[in-house]
Motif scaffolding. Structure first.
Motif, short mmCIF file in Angstrom:
data_model
loop_
_atom_site.label_atom_id
_atom_site.label_comp_id
_atom_site.label_asym_id
_atom_site.label_seq_id
_atom_site.Cartn_x
_atom_site.Cartn_y
_atom_site.Cartn_z
N GLY A 8 0.82 -1.21 0.00
CA GLY A 8 0.00 0.00 0.00
C GLY A 8 0.84 1.25 0.00
O GLY A 8 1.80 1.36 0.77
N GLY A 9 0.49 2.18 -0.88
CA GLY A 9 1.25 3.43 -1.01
C GLY A 9 0.44 4.63 -0.57
O GLY A 9 0.72 5.76 -0.96
N ALA A 12 -0.97 5.38 5.24
CA ALA A 12 -0.47 4.42 6.23
C ALA A 12 0.81 3.73 5.74
O ALA A 12 1.79 3.63 6.48
N GLY A 33 -2.18 1.57 -6.96
CA GLY A 33 -2.90 2.79 -7.32
C GLY A 33 -3.16 3.63 -6.11
O GLY A 33 -2.63 3.36 -5.03
N ALA A 36 -7.85 5.09 -1.32
CA ALA A 36 -8.94 6.01 -0.96
C ALA A 36 -8.66 7.42 -1.49
O ALA A 36 -9.59 8.14 -1.85
N ASN A 45 -8.47 18.85 6.08
CA ASN A 45 -8.35 18.65 7.53
C ASN A 45 -7.07 17.92 7.91
O ASN A 45 -6.99 17.31 8.97
N ILE A 78 -0.35 -6.98 -5.48
CA ILE A 78 -0.02 -8.21 -4.74
C ILE A 78 -1.25 -9.11 -4.71
O ILE A 78 -2.35 -8.67 -4.38
N ALA A 217 -6.81 -8.03 -4.64
CA ALA A 217 -6.90 -8.58 -3.29
C ALA A 217 -6.77 -7.46 -2.27
O ALA A 217 -5.77 -6.77 -2.24
N ASP A 253 -6.69 2.23 7.16
CA ASP A 253 -8.11 1.89 7.04
C ASP A 253 -8.38 0.40 7.16
O ASP A 253 -9.53 -0.01 7.36
N GLN A 259 -11.47 6.33 9.79
CA GLN A 259 -10.88 6.23 8.44
C GLN A 259 -10.52 7.64 8.01
O GLN A 259 -11.25 8.31 7.26
N GLN A 260 -9.38 8.09 8.51
CA GLN A 260 -8.90 9.43 8.23
C GLN A 260 -7.39 9.38 8.00
O GLN A 260 -6.70 8.51 8.53
N ILE A 261 -6.91 10.36 7.26
CA ILE A 261 -5.48 10.37 6.91
C ILE A 261 -4.61 10.46 8.16
O ILE A 261 -3.63 9.72 8.30
C1 FAD Z 1 -14.16 10.20 -1.11
C2 FAD Z 1 -13.23 10.19 0.08
C3 FAD Z 1 -12.90 11.39 0.70
C4 FAD Z 1 -12.06 11.43 1.82
N1 FAD Z 1 -11.74 12.62 2.40
C5 FAD Z 1 -10.92 12.66 3.47
C6 FAD Z 1 -10.57 13.91 4.11
O1 FAD Z 1 -11.02 14.98 3.68
N2 FAD Z 1 -9.74 13.85 5.18
C7 FAD Z 1 -9.21 12.67 5.68
O2 FAD Z 1 -8.46 12.71 6.63
N3 FAD Z 1 -9.53 11.50 5.10
C8 FAD Z 1 -10.36 11.45 4.03
N4 FAD Z 1 -10.69 10.24 3.45
C9 FAD Z 1 -10.18 8.98 4.03
C10 FAD Z 1 -8.70 8.76 3.70
O3 FAD Z 1 -8.50 8.90 2.31
C11 FAD Z 1 -8.27 7.38 4.20
O4 FAD Z 1 -8.58 7.25 5.58
C12 FAD Z 1 -6.79 7.13 4.01
O5 FAD Z 1 -6.43 7.31 2.65
C13 FAD Z 1 -6.44 5.72 4.45
O6 FAD Z 1 -5.11 5.47 4.19
P1 FAD Z 1 -4.57 3.97 3.97
O7 FAD Z 1 -3.11 4.14 3.65
O8 FAD Z 1 -4.97 3.13 5.10
O9 FAD Z 1 -5.36 3.41 2.72
P2 FAD Z 1 -5.46 3.94 1.23
O10 FAD Z 1 -5.21 5.41 1.17
O11 FAD Z 1 -6.75 3.44 0.72
O12 FAD Z 1 -4.26 3.25 0.46
C14 FAD Z 1 -4.29 1.88 0.18
C15 FAD Z 1 -3.11 1.54 -0.72
O13 FAD Z 1 -3.01 0.13 -0.83
C16 FAD Z 1 -2.85 -0.23 -2.19
N5 FAD Z 1 -3.32 -1.62 -2.36
C17 FAD Z 1 -4.49 -2.18 -1.93
N6 FAD Z 1 -4.54 -3.49 -2.25
C18 FAD Z 1 -3.35 -3.76 -2.88
C19 FAD Z 1 -2.80 -4.93 -3.46
N7 FAD Z 1 -3.46 -6.11 -3.44
N8 FAD Z 1 -1.58 -4.85 -4.04
C20 FAD Z 1 -0.90 -3.67 -4.07
N9 FAD Z 1 -1.38 -2.53 -3.53
C21 FAD Z 1 -2.59 -2.58 -2.95
C22 FAD Z 1 -3.66 0.81 -2.92
O14 FAD Z 1 -3.31 0.85 -4.28
C23 FAD Z 1 -3.23 2.06 -2.15
O15 FAD Z 1 -1.96 2.48 -2.60
C24 FAD Z 1 -11.52 10.21 2.32
C25 FAD Z 1 -11.83 9.00 1.67
C26 FAD Z 1 -12.67 8.98 0.58
C27 FAD Z 1 -12.98 7.66 -0.11
#
Ligand code: FAD
Length: 283
Positions: A8-9, A12, A33, A36, A45, A78, A217, A253, A259-261
């Motif tokens: 995941g890029g 987190a 890719g 979220a 925020n 993956i 996946a 997430d 579920q926030q950045i």
């Molecule tokens: C419409 C929308 C608006 C939002 N607005 C806000 C906001 O204003 N403020 C805020 O704080 N949060 C916001 N969020 C929430 C925030 O985007 C997420 O909480 C945050 O991005 C979670 O980070 P993460 O790294 O856990 O997951 P993600 O950002 O979802 O990253 C997941 C990563 O894992 C990769 N991945 C997944 N499966 C695989 C696989 N099998 N192989 C290789 N790579 C994989 C993906 O390509 C991606 O790079 C919003 C979300 C959405 C959907």
């Protein structure tokens, strides 16, 4: 030190990478890719951006930041993680990767297509993991639901064990070289277990089981393959962001909480730091 693999890029995964790479670990981040952030627009925020920042710019900047500090970034998918002599081995669209520890930061996506009754037959003919459940379908007739590289990989897993496997692309294009039915699916039907797939044109076909492999996946599917505990669609971790499998951590997430950045970045910091400690202790 052995490699730290981060799946995941997003916020987190990148946060985990920053802490681990600056602590001296060789780090590979695999991302297929934007997660979220690809669905979000303006982020207002998150700390430090006076006028907010476009979500796609934040994603791109994170990857660049990790790369500039020495992390290797692979833009691929993956399909599965398994135990190996060196710790873990991940299957990707671009070959296999070995790692001493893994941080799962693959977001929340669990790709459940909107097919009527899919939830009703989960665990009763509807599966999300070929490597876990193929065995139960020896000598039976099954389908993979999906139309991408992940579906192809699940098909190959099933074919090791089950003879009669069809890919149902649910309206998508056929996969080259595989037996496919491209009709759109309306519903799954049956009694105590799934018995047939009904298509939107009214035709039906009997199957003993269907394996959902839409999109790629997610954390849930990767977790099942290696025996990670999950509850309510989230991975179970302790305060160190450690899962029940030593050497596998999770952040963002895909674990419980907001579920926030900002929360994903905090999780990533903890998971990256703990994974680094784990690798150092193994040297
Ligand atoms: C419409 C929308 C608006 C939002 N607005 C806000 C906001 O204003 N403020 C805020 O704080 N949060 C916001 N969020 C929430 C925030 O985007 C997420 O909480 C945050 O991005 C979670 O980070 P993460 O790294 O856990 O997951 P993600 O950002 O979802 O990253 C997941 C990563 O894992 C990769 N991945 C997944 N499966 C695989 C696989 N099998 N192989 C290789 N790579 C994989 C993906 O390509 C991606 O790079 C919003 C979300 C959405 C959907």
């Amino acid at each position: 030190m052995k490699e730290l693999l981060i799946v995941g890029g997003g916020p987190a995964g990148i946060s985990a990478a920053l802490y681990a790479v600056r602590g001296g670990a060789p780090v590979t981040v695999v991302a297929k890719g934007g997660g979220a952030l690809a669905k979000a627009e303006l982020i207002q925020n998150y700390y430090g951006f006076a006028n907010g920042i476009a979500a796609k710019d934040l994603y791109a900047a994170g990857l660049k930041q990790a790369e500039n500090l020495g992390a290797k970034i692979l833009h691929t998918e993956i399909f599965g993680i398994e135990f190996a002599e060196e710790g873990f081995r991940a299957k990707t669209a671009a070959g296999t990767l070995n790692a001493g520890a893994v941080v799962l930061a693959c977001g929340t996506a669990r790709n459940v297509p909107p097919i009527r009754n899919i939830g009703t037959f989960e665990g009763a003919g509807v599966s999300y993991c070929a490597i876990c459940d193929a065995f139960f379908y020896r000598g039976k007739k099954v389908a993979v639901v999906g139309g991408g590289a992940y579906a192809r990989s699940e098909y190959a897993e099933l074919k090791n064990v089950v003879d009669d496997v069809t890919v149902l692309t649910d309206g998508g294009a056929a996969l080259d070289g595989l037996p496919c039915n491209t009709k759109k699916i309306a519903s799954f039907e049956g009694g105590d277990r799934l018995e047939e797939v009904v298509f939107t044109d009214g035709t039906r076909e009997n199957f003993d089981g269907v394996f959902i492999a839409c999109g790629s996946a997610g954390a849930f599917e990767l977790a099942k393959k290696i025996g990670l505990e999950s509850a309510n669609g989230k991975l179970v971790v302790d305060e160190r962001r450690a899962t029940n499998v030593p050497g596998i951590f999770a952040a963002g997430d895909c674990i419980p909480g907001l579920q926030q950045i900002a929360k994903a970045v905090c999780d990533g910091m903890i998971a990256g730091t703990e994974a680094l400690k784990y690798l150092k202790a193994q040297k």
